[in-house]
Design an enzyme around this catalytic site. Sequence first.
Site, short mmCIF file in Angstrom:
data_model
loop_
_atom_site.label_atom_id
_atom_site.label_comp_id
_atom_site.label_asym_id
_atom_site.label_seq_id
_atom_site.Cartn_x
_atom_site.Cartn_y
_atom_site.Cartn_z
CB SER A 195 4.78 -1.33 12.00
OG SER A 195 4.80 -0.88 12.68
CG HIS A 228 -6.08 2.08 4.78
ND1 HIS A 228 -5.62 3.59 5.93
CD2 HIS A 228 -5.13 1.29 5.44
CE1 HIS A 228 -4.41 2.74 6.50
NE2 HIS A 228 -4.16 1.40 5.35
CD GLU A 252 -3.64 -2.18 7.43
OE1 GLU A 252 -2.83 -2.53 6.79
OE2 GLU A 252 -4.13 -1.00 7.21
CD GLU A 261 -3.26 5.59 6.72
OE1 GLU A 261 -2.87 6.03 5.41
OE2 GLU A 261 -2.00 5.31 7.36
CG ASN A 270 -1.62 1.21 1.61
OD1 ASN A 270 -1.38 2.00 0.42
ND2 ASN A 270 -2.96 1.02 2.87
CD1 TRP A 271 3.77 0.47 -3.37
CD2 TRP A 271 3.15 2.12 -5.10
NE1 TRP A 271 4.32 0.28 -4.07
CE2 TRP A 271 4.27 0.69 -5.04
CE3 TRP A 271 3.54 2.74 -5.24
CZ2 TRP A 271 5.07 0.56 -6.26
CZ3 TRP A 271 3.86 2.65 -7.02
CH2 TRP A 271 4.48 1.30 -7.15
CE LYS A 272 0.00 3.34 5.06
NZ LYS A 272 -0.37 3.28 5.57
N GLY A 306 2.55 2.83 10.96
CA GLY A 306 3.05 3.15 10.20
C GLY A 306 4.37 4.46 11.92
P1 PGA Z 1 2.66 0.47 7.67
O1 PGA Z 1 1.22 0.19 7.02
O2 PGA Z 1 3.24 -0.94 6.77
O3 PGA Z 1 3.78 1.80 6.89
O4 PGA Z 1 2.49 0.60 8.81
C1 PGA Z 1 0.12 -0.37 6.80
C2 PGA Z 1 -1.05 -0.27 6.09
O5 PGA Z 1 -1.39 0.83 6.71
O6 PGA Z 1 -1.32 -0.59 5.28
#
Ligand code: PGA
Length: 252
Positions: free
Chosen positions: A215, A97, A169, A99, A9-11, A175
Amino acid sequence: MRKKIVAGNWKCNTTVKEGVELAKSVNELVLSQGAKDVVVVLGTPFTHLTSVADAVDATRVNVASQNCAAEAKGAFTGEVSVSMVKSTGATYVILGHSERREYYHETSETLNKKLALTLEQELTPIYCCGEALSIREAGTQNQFVKQQLDETIFLLPAEQLLKIVIAYEPIWAIGTGVTASTQQAQDMLAFIRGLIASKYSSEVAEEISILYGGSCSPANANELFSQPDIDGGLIGGASLKAADFLSIINAY
Ligand code: PGA
């Protein structure tokens, strides 16, 4: 047979040029050294989908959008529909997600529309769930995640649920560098699989891939993926480095 899946997931990272370079590097490494039984997915920004899909070998590297519109088409300025995503060559859509739930106020109602449109277009949703730190500290994470699933994917009939990949998640692990312990991740994924078994059947539960995200890194992927209910990972930060992403793909 549950699929093993490692999805990046490059966001909101990389320009198109940088993204295509990253995708080419991942593609090369996957073709030359990647575990053959692992499904690889790259979740890129909308702007990158076509170029990334063109740059990779579609038989080994799949492409995902990180969202889609809740409407099929029409006067929705700035939105990107599932059929547009599909027309790029992408085959997966990351939905729900944390976010997006938190910053863009995505509700179960919105997500149900997105899920329906994604399934209608025969793309595979990677449906995210997971609790915030306060919920984990209160010890109510199981009820919270159950509710997220009850209000969305558990409303679907078995034949549609079987087309979905679930990603757990925990928000406190995303993150932050704080991974859920292997036991915490395994326990939640086993809990989710148990819910599927009781709502649908154990056969359905055994067919659905459930991923862990938060993470996940080359340092911890092997231990996480060795757990009986963890079928792979949704990878944020570590998916932005081709070599790290390959190590995670090969961590089984
Ligand atoms: P992360 O993000 O691996 O940077 O913790 C995971 C995600 O949000 O899909």
